[in-house]
Write an enzyme that holds these catalytic residues in place. Structure first.
Site, short mmCIF file in Angstrom:
data_model
loop_
_atom_site.label_atom_id
_atom_site.label_comp_id
_atom_site.label_asym_id
_atom_site.label_seq_id
_atom_site.Cartn_x
_atom_site.Cartn_y
_atom_site.Cartn_z
N LYS A 147 0.84 -1.20 0.00
CA LYS A 147 0.00 0.00 0.00
C LYS A 147 0.88 1.25 0.00
CE LYS A 147 -3.45 2.44 2.70
NZ LYS A 147 -4.43 2.42 3.79
N GLU A 179 10.49 -4.56 4.80
CA GLU A 179 10.63 -5.97 4.41
C GLU A 179 10.28 -6.17 2.94
OE1 GLU A 179 8.96 -4.74 6.98
OE2 GLU A 179 8.80 -6.15 8.66
N GLY A 199 -4.82 -1.59 5.00
CA GLY A 199 -4.00 -2.71 4.53
C GLY A 199 -4.66 -4.06 4.81
N ARG A 200 -5.14 -4.25 6.05
CA ARG A 200 -5.71 -5.56 6.41
C ARG A 200 -7.10 -5.77 5.83
NH1 ARG A 200 -4.87 -2.11 10.40
NH2 ARG A 200 -6.54 -1.32 11.73
N GLU A 220 -4.94 -6.38 14.82
CA GLU A 220 -4.40 -5.08 14.45
C GLU A 220 -5.50 -4.02 14.53
OE1 GLU A 220 -0.89 -4.59 11.54
OE2 GLU A 220 -2.58 -3.88 10.36
N HIS A 225 -5.93 -32.65 17.81
CA HIS A 225 -4.78 -33.42 18.25
C HIS A 225 -3.64 -32.52 18.70
CE1 HIS A 225 -6.63 -37.15 16.85
NE2 HIS A 225 -7.16 -36.37 15.92
N LYS A 245 9.20 -0.79 14.38
CA LYS A 245 9.78 -0.48 13.07
C LYS A 245 10.89 0.55 13.22
CE LYS A 245 5.62 -0.86 10.15
NZ LYS A 245 4.70 -0.10 9.30
O1 F6P Z 1 1.07 -2.74 2.26
P1 F6P Z 1 2.17 -2.13 3.05
O2 F6P Z 1 2.14 -0.64 3.02
O3 F6P Z 1 3.51 -2.67 2.60
O4 F6P Z 1 1.97 -2.51 4.57
C1 F6P Z 1 1.99 -3.85 5.01
C2 F6P Z 1 1.45 -4.01 6.39
O5 F6P Z 1 2.19 -3.24 7.31
C3 F6P Z 1 1.33 -2.67 8.29
O6 F6P Z 1 1.22 -1.31 8.03
C4 F6P Z 1 1.87 -2.81 9.67
O7 F6P Z 1 2.37 -4.04 9.96
C5 F6P Z 1 0.00 -3.38 8.07
O8 F6P Z 1 -1.06 -2.67 8.53
C6 F6P Z 1 0.03 -3.56 6.59
O9 F6P Z 1 -0.92 -4.48 6.17
#
Ligand code: F6P
Length: 600
Positions: free
Chosen positions: A237, A243, A297-298, A384, A415, A540
């Site tokens: 987003k 990462e 995002g979620r 979240e 199990h 972060k």
């Molecule tokens: O889509 P992006 O901006 O890479 O963010 C990934 C994820 O990181 C967060 O901002 C925090 O972990 C989430 O809310 C989001 O889904």
């Protein structure tokens, strides 16, 4: 009264204005100070005097608590509730202005106040002719522009009219993203993978996800893939997530080291709201699929975040059905009366369990292997969203919010952790069952088919939790006295059951929206902002500080500074253990046998 509900709304941009009548400071009193909350607290005593073993004998009660909408059956009869409880929970919903909150969401009001944004993921699955306004204009046409672009692009890739840089069809897709840019798409992919129509449509194609910045995940995602036949979708987003961007640079190197930089335009596309950064990364804006800041995002799996990778794998027509299923629940959520509104009732039951019966966890137990990634996705959607400590006004809350979600498909979970659920802590369970399996196996001579066998457990577990097993029953079974305490089950452990007619893209969409809106209901009752996530920021930024020092220590052999004794000790031990890797050349750190394509 906890909130007057007199939300001021400006004409085009619908921002919530503070109501003046709640407290002198303009802050709302927490819901826990309302009469409806106090009434429920009082009511707990009545419920403590009941046992599900007895409540389940009242057929009228059970009938009242079994709800149905568009093929989905939700059975709430094994919740620790009586008719009065539901009434009192509906009073709480009224006190929290739940109906108004739902309307505000669909009206595009900036209910995500801390980020000053609308919350319109429902618009992502709205039919073409629907009107959903955000900041004065209908967003549905823009949603469909992107969907049409995905339809056309995925068709080009799948039909082989879009070829890779060496002229080969792109049969494999690696979707790079994390959190909401990964978990929702993985959930839906896992659910669709074994559905016969989807499986047929995906023949000869592979969809992989790369989420973790751990280089092992890179190796796993790229294993056996060939750059010439691979399309990479970078999903972020913000297009700034550390990462995802490191993984994107890593996979770009994997592509360009084999095919040259010009191959990026044929082998890499992006999904983002930040098209400026997409361009700076080197991806042609024509190969970018946008979405909007009103999609959290979620909550983004129904945007290009999920739709693009899924359409590449299964074709757009299947993904469209997934969107239609989600919309079926959206429409129900915005229009059904609260007393028969499935997400509302599910949300109220969770509030009852968490805030009144003292059960902060919830187990999500699908009796369907294709739903294996439901719990991990709902963990993010729920935790979240609702793991917050302050009200919308920023006032610390006198009660805990959010739920600890976890789960595994049945019968595997039986199990593993069900022991604790039966005789240890009380964990309200969501049992999810499917009437017609995606796969049917029946062996001659067996008592029941394989799917029936699975579902026998689905039905048995809910009753085992509700009824338990008494001393009297064990005595009648002649169980030795010494073993009786170990073999007793208290029962009275609440669960709910969701029965779907089948598991198709449509019902997967329904299930998703059911959980998304349920979580929102909980947040609105608790008076929190379920749509921001400031709690992820601190870790972060501290990782950034460690990164700077790590680089200095590796490249200039500078001593560490600014960390506490514990971190300094472990960091020093970590750095000492890897002195042979001093970053002379990025390619040197990729063993070619692990990451194909990084050969020198
Ligand atoms: O889509 P992006 O901006 O890479 O963010 C990934 C994820 O990181 C967060 O901002 C925090 O972990 C989430 O809310 C989001 O889904």
């Amino acid at each position: 009264m906890w909130c007057c509900g007199n939300f001021g709304v400006s004409d085009s941009i619908k921002v919530l204005k503070k109501c003046s009548c709640c407290t002198a400071s303009g802050q709302h009193a927490p819901i826990s100070e309302s009469a409806a909350w106090a009434d429920l607290k009082q009511h707990v005593k009545t419920i403590e005097g009941t046992h599900l073993r007895n409540l389940m004998q009242d057929n009228n009660r059970c009938e009242e608590l079994i709800k149905e909408y568009d093929g989905i059956v939700v059975d709430l009869s094994r919740q620790r509730v009586i008719h009065d409880t539901v009434d009192k929970l509906l009073n709480l919903a009224e006190e929290a202005k739940l109906k108004e909150k739902i309307d505000q969401m669909f009206d595009g009001v900036h209910i995500n106040e801390t980020e000053n944004r609308s919350v319109l993921h429902a618009a992502l699955r709205a039919p073409r002719d629907e009107v959903i306004n955000c900041d004065g204009h209908n967003v549905v046409p823009a949603v469909w522009d992107v969907l049409d672009k995905i339809d056309a692009f995925s068709d080009q890739i799948r039909s082989g009219s879009w070829l890779g840089s060496t002229g080969k069809p792109l049969t494999d897709v690696v979707a790079i993203g994390i959190g909401g840019s990964f978990l929702g798409p993985l959930f839906v992919h896992t659910a669709m993978q074994t559905e016969p129509g989807c499986a047929q449509a995906a023949k000869g194609r592979r969809l992989r996800f790369l989420a973790n910045v751990d280089p092992i995940d890179v190796a796993r995602a790229l294993l056996d893939l060939n750059q010439e036949t691979t399309l990479v979708v970078i999903v972020s987003k913000t297009f700034t997530t550390a990462e995802t961007m490191l993984n994107a640079r890593t996979v770009r190197t994997w592509i360009t080291s084999a095919l040259g930089v010009e191959a990026v335009s044929k082998h890499m596309v992006a999904v983002s709201t930040n098209l400026k950064l997409v361009k700076e990364f080197g991806i042609d804006p024509a190969n970018a699929f946008g979405f909007w800041d009103w999609v959290g995002g979620r909550y983004s799996v129904c945007s290009a975040v999920g739709v693009l990778p899924l359409a590449l794998q299964y074709g757009f027509s299947h993904v469209k059905k997934f969107l239609q299923g989600a919309w079926s629940i959206d429409d129900h959520f915005r229009s059904a009366p609260l007393e028969s509104n499935l997400p509302v009732l599910l949300g109220l039951m969770s509030v009852w369990n968490v805030s009144f019966l003292g059960c902060p966890a919830r187990a999500i137990l699908p009796y369907c292997q294709a739903l294996a990634k439901l719990a991990p996705h709902i963990q993010q959607v729920s935790m979240e969203s609702n793991g917050k400590g302050v009200s919308l006004d920023g006032v610390p809350l006198p009660f805990g919010t959010g739920e600890i979600d976890f789960g595994e498909p049945g019968t595997n979970g039986q199990h593993s952790f069900y022991q604790l659920i039966h005789q240890g802590r009380v964990i309200p369970c969501d049992f999810i069952g499917i009437i017609k399996s995606q796969q049917s196996v029946y062996l001659k001579g067996e008592q029941v088919s394989n799917h029936d066998e699975l579902m026998c457990n689905f039905f048995a577990q809910a009753d085992a939790l509700a009824y338990g097993k008494t001393r009297e029953e064990l005595v009648a079974e002649k169980v030795p006295e010494a073993l009786i305490p170990h073999k007793m089950f208290s029962g009275n452990r609440q669960s709910l059951s969701i029965l779907l007619p089948n598991l198709t893209p449509y019902t997967v969409g329904q299930l998703l929206a059911l959980y998304e809106h349920r979580v929102a209901v909980q947040g609105w009752i608790w008076g929190i902002n379920s749509f921001d996530q400031w709690g992820v920021e601190l870790g972060k930024s501290l990782a950034g500080k460690v990164r700077t020092q790590m680089n200095a220590a590796r490249t200039k052999t500078q001593p560490l500074s600014g960390f506490n004794y514990s971190t300094t000790t472990l960091l020093t031990r970590y750095l000492q253990g890897k002195t042979q890797l001093l970053y002379p050349d990025p390619h040197d750190v990729f063993p070619s046998n692990v990451l194909p394509g990084f050969e020198k």
